[in-house]
Design a protein around this motif. Structure first.
Motif, mmCIF file in Angstrom:
data_model
loop_
_atom_site.group_PDB
_atom_site.id
_atom_site.type_symbol
_atom_site.label_atom_id
_atom_site.label_comp_id
_atom_site.label_asym_id
_atom_site.label_seq_id
_atom_site.Cartn_x
_atom_site.Cartn_y
_atom_site.Cartn_z
ATOM 1 N N GLU A 247 1.789 6.871 -6.842
ATOM 2 C CA GLU A 247 0.638 7.659 -7.296
ATOM 3 C C GLU A 247 0.747 9.108 -6.851
ATOM 4 O OE1 GLU A 247 -2.635 5.540 -5.685
ATOM 5 O OE2 GLU A 247 -2.460 3.853 -7.087
ATOM 6 N N THR A 248 1.176 9.309 -5.600
ATOM 7 C CA THR A 248 1.298 10.674 -5.077
ATOM 8 C C THR A 248 2.351 11.452 -5.839
ATOM 9 O OG1 THR A 248 0.569 9.986 -2.876
ATOM 10 C CG2 THR A 248 1.822 12.039 -3.024
ATOM 11 N N ALA B 287 0.829 -1.208 0.000
ATOM 12 C CA ALA B 287 0.000 0.000 0.000
ATOM 13 C C ALA B 287 0.860 1.253 0.000
ATOM 14 C CB ALA B 287 -0.935 -0.006 1.205
ATOM 15 N N ASP B 288 1.947 1.226 0.760
ATOM 16 C CA ASP B 288 2.838 2.383 0.837
ATOM 17 C C ASP B 288 3.529 2.621 -0.496
ATOM 18 O OD1 ASP B 288 4.219 4.512 1.921
ATOM 19 O OD2 ASP B 288 5.702 3.275 2.950
ATOM 20 N N ARG C 251 2.598 1.700 -3.552
ATOM 21 C CA ARG C 251 1.636 2.188 -4.540
ATOM 22 C C ARG C 251 1.266 3.641 -4.274
ATOM 23 N NH1 ARG C 251 -1.333 -1.470 -7.712
ATOM 24 N NH2 ARG C 251 -1.017 -3.698 -7.293
ATOM 25 N N SER C 252 1.045 3.969 -3.017
ATOM 26 C CA SER C 252 0.656 5.336 -2.673
ATOM 27 C C SER C 252 1.754 6.338 -3.017
ATOM 28 C CB SER C 252 0.320 5.416 -1.186
ATOM 29 O OG SER C 252 0.058 6.745 -0.787
ATOM 30 N N ARG C 253 3.001 5.975 -2.731
ATOM 31 C CA ARG C 253 4.109 6.879 -3.032
ATOM 32 C C ARG C 253 4.224 7.125 -4.536
ATOM 33 N NH1 ARG C 253 7.697 7.880 1.103
ATOM 34 N NH2 ARG C 253 7.216 6.758 3.038
ATOM 35 N N ALA D 239 0.014 2.803 -11.250
ATOM 36 C CA ALA D 239 0.080 4.162 -10.708
ATOM 37 C C ALA D 239 0.284 5.207 -11.796
ATOM 38 C CB ALA D 239 1.212 4.257 -9.683
#
Length: 503
Positions: free
Chosen positions: A68-69, A61-62, A64-66, A106
Motif C-alpha cells: 500500500e505504501t 501486516a508488513d 500489506r503495508s509495504r 492494496a
C-alpha cells in the motif's frame, strides 16, 4: 574482543549478538521478555511446534503495508508531474493465492510469467484485466491461454512472438494490449545474473530494433501497442540506473509517437532491500521522487506528454516481510590457519534458499528461541545437502553457546526463497505461514514424503515407512514418529487407513 580474521571485511563484530538490526526483519518482529523471537504476535517456538522447520514466515501486516505504501508513494509523486501510475506486483518473487489477494487489496496489479502463475492469480479472484504476462519463451499454449482469458497485457519479448500473439488474439476474437520489451543498455550495479538490460542476454530486444518491431505490432489488427517495457536488473540500490534507462527509453518513446499512440512506459522493478546490516537500499520515497523528476524533465525536453508509467516491484514488497526458521542439528568448529570458524548446520539449505549458491547472496542469522550472554563467534550456517556449496549464511556472528536444538532465524527471505525452492536430496519444500495479530495460518502447505513419491511413476514394491504422511521438512513431526509419541506415531493413527503402517 577482536573480530575473527576469517570474517569478511564488511562484517563488524557485534557488541550484542542477540540484537536485531533495524530494517532487516519483518516489521512486527521483537524479542519477548524471555528472549524468544516473536513475529506477528506469535512466538517462534509455537510456530515450530505447529508447523515444524524449516518454516517460511510472512508478516501479513508488513507485506500489506509495504504494498500500500509503495503504491501510494509512487502515485503521489507521479501525480505531482501530471502522470498516472500502474503498479504490478512481480509474482515471480513469491506467489500464492492469498498473496495475490493482499496485493489486489492494496491496489496493485499482478505480473505473471507462466500458465501456473496465471492460474494462481485467477484462482485468487484476480480480474484478467489486472494481469500482465511476461516471459522470454512463452509457449504457444501459454500465449493461447493468456488470449483466451483476455489478459490485461502481454509483453512481446522477441520478433517471433509478434505473429504468435497476434494469431492467438485473433483466434479468440480479442484485441490484446502488448508491450515490447527492450534493453536500454544500462548495466545495473548487481550480480551479472541479475542484470537484465545489457544487450548480450536472453530478455528483450535492442533499442535500435524497437521502431521496426513496433511497426510490425501495429500492423496486426488483433494487437494494440501500449508502450515499451524495460527491466534493468534486480536488487539495485540508488536511482541513477533507473534514471538513465528512463531517459534512453523516453527518447525512443518520443520517436514512436510519430507513428501512433504510445500511452504507457513500463520502467520495470528491481528495487533493492537490505539483507545485512551494511546494506543501504534507497528508500522507496526517494526513488519515487527521483524517477518522477527525471521523467518530467525528459518529457519536457522532448516536448511530449508524460505517459502512464508502470512499475513491477516484487522483492521490495514481500522480501523484508518474510523470515525463515531452522533448527540447529550439529555444530563443528573448524580451524583455518589458526583461526576458528564454527559451522552450524541446519535442517534446510539450498533446497529452501538457493540464492547464496546462485548469486553469492549474503544473509543475516540470529538465535530465535533464546538470548545468550556468551561471546559472539564467527559462524557459517550450512545446509544439510550433499554439496559443499550448500551455505545459507556465509558469515555472521552468533553467541558461542549455539547448540543442537536451538532455533535460528534468517530475515529478508520473503522473496525468491520459496519461489526458487526445490526437492534436492528429496527434501520437501517447507510450508509458508502468515502471522497476524497473534495468529498463524498456512499460506502454502509443506510437501510430505507422500507428495514426493506420488510423482514417481515406478512400481511400488512395499510400503516400509511411517513417514509417508509426514512433512519432510518437519523436525518436530519426525521426532514424534521416531520416538513413538504424538499424533503421527505408529500407535496413534490419524485416520482409519494404513498408509503409514510399517510392513
Amino acid at each position: 574482543m577482536a573480530p575473527n580474521p576469517l570474517a569478511p571485511a564488511w562484517l563488524a563484530l557485534p557488541s550484542d549478538a542477540n540484537a536485531l538490526a533495524p530494517g532487516l526483519w519483518p516489521a512486527t518482529t521483537r524479542r519477548t521478555a524471555l528472549g524468544e523471537l516473536e513475529i506477528g504476535g506469535v512466538a517462534v517456538s509455537a510456530l515450530v511446534a505447529e508447523f515444524g522447520t524449516p518454516l517460511y514466515v510472512i508478516d501479513e501486516a508488513d507485506a500489506r503495508s509495504r504494498a500500500e505504501t509503495l503504491r501510494h508513494v509512487f502515485e503521489t509523486e507521479f501525480a505531482r508531474i501530471g502522470a498516472e501510475v500502474h503498479v504490478y506486483y512481480a509474482g515471480k518473487s513469491f506467489l500464492s493465492i492469498e498473496i495475490v489477494q493482499w496485493m489486489l487489496d492494496a491496489g496493485l496489479n499482478i505480473d505473471v510469467c507462466t500458465t501456473g502463475e496465471l492460474a494462481v492469480a485467477l484462482a485468487a479472484g484476480a480480474e484478467p484485466s489486472r494481469l500482465g504476462y511476461h516471459g522470454n519463451n512463452k509457449s504457444l499454449a501459454e500465449i493461447d491461454e493468456a488470449a483466451r482469458v483476455r489478459i490485461g497485457s502481454i509483453v512481446i519479448d522477441s520478433e517471433i512472438e509478434i505473429a504468435r500473439v497476434a494469431a492467438a488474439a485473433a483466434r479468440h476474437g480479442v484485441t490484446l494490449n502488448v508491450r515490447l520489451r527492450v534493453n536500454s543498455g544500462v548495466h545495473a550495479s548487481t550480480h551479472e545474473f541479475l542484470a537484465t538490460s545489457h544487450e548480450d542476454q536472453k530478455f528483450g530486444v535492442v533499442l535500435d530494433d524497437a521502431a521496426r518491431l513496433v511497426a510490425l505490432i501495429r500492423a496486426e489488427p488483433s494487437l494494440r501497442f501500449i508502450g515499451l517495457h524495460c527491466h534493468i536488473g534486480s536488487q539495485i540500490f540508488g536511482a541513477d540506473g533507473f534514471a538513465e534507462s528512463a531517459s534512453r527509453l523516453l527518447r525512443v518513446h518520443a520517436a514512436l509517437l510519430e507513428g501512433g499512440p504510445v500511452p504507457e512506459l513500463n520502467l520495470g522493478g528491481g528495487f533493492g532491500i537490505a539483507y545485512t546490516s551494511v546494506d543501504t537500499p534507497t528508500p522507496i520515497g526517494e526513488l519515487a521522487v527521483a524517477l518522477a523528476d527525471i521523467v518530467a524533465a525528459e518529457c519536457a525536453q522532448l516536448d511530449i506528454p508524460v505517459p502512464v508509467i508502470a512499475f513491477e516491484p516484487g522483492r521490495v514488497i514481500i522480501g523484508p516481510a518474510g523470515a525463515t526458521l531452522y533448527e540447529v542439528g550439529t555444530t563443528k568448529p573448524v580451524d583455518v590457519s589458526g583461526n576458528t570458524r564454527l559451522y552450524v548446520s541446519v535442517d534446510g539449505g539450498m533446497s529452501d534458499n538457493i540464492r547464496p549458491a546462485l548469486y553469492g547472496a549474503d544473509y543475516t542469522v540470529r538465535l530465535a528461541n533464546r538470548v545468550s550472554a556468551a561471546d559472539p563467534v564467527l559462524v557459517r550456517l550450512a545446509g544439510k545437502h550433499c554439496e559443499s556449496g550448500d551455505i545459507v549464511v556465509n558469515a555472521d556472528y552468533l553467541p558461542g553457546d549455539v547448540t543442537p536444538g536451538d532455533l535460528v532465524a534468517i530475515p529478508a527471505t520473503g522473496a525468491y526463497c520459496w519461489s526458487l525452492a526445490n526437492n534436492y536430496n528429496y527434501l520437501g519444500r517447507p510450508p509458508v505461514v502468515a502471522v497476524l495479530g497473534g495468529n498463524a495460518r498456512t499460506l502454502v502447505r509443506g510437501e510430505t514424503i507422500a507428495d514426493l513419491l506420488a510423482r514417481d511413476a515406478g512400481p511400488r514394491m512395499t510400503r516400509t515407512s511411517t513417514l509417508d504422511s509426514v512433512s519432510t521438512s518437519s523436525t518436530s513431526e519426525l521426532g514424534a514418529v521416531m520416538t513413538g509419541s504424538g499424533p503421527t506415531s505408529p500407535t496413534s493413527p490419524t485416520s482409519d487407513n494404513d498408509e503409514g503402517t510399517i510392513r
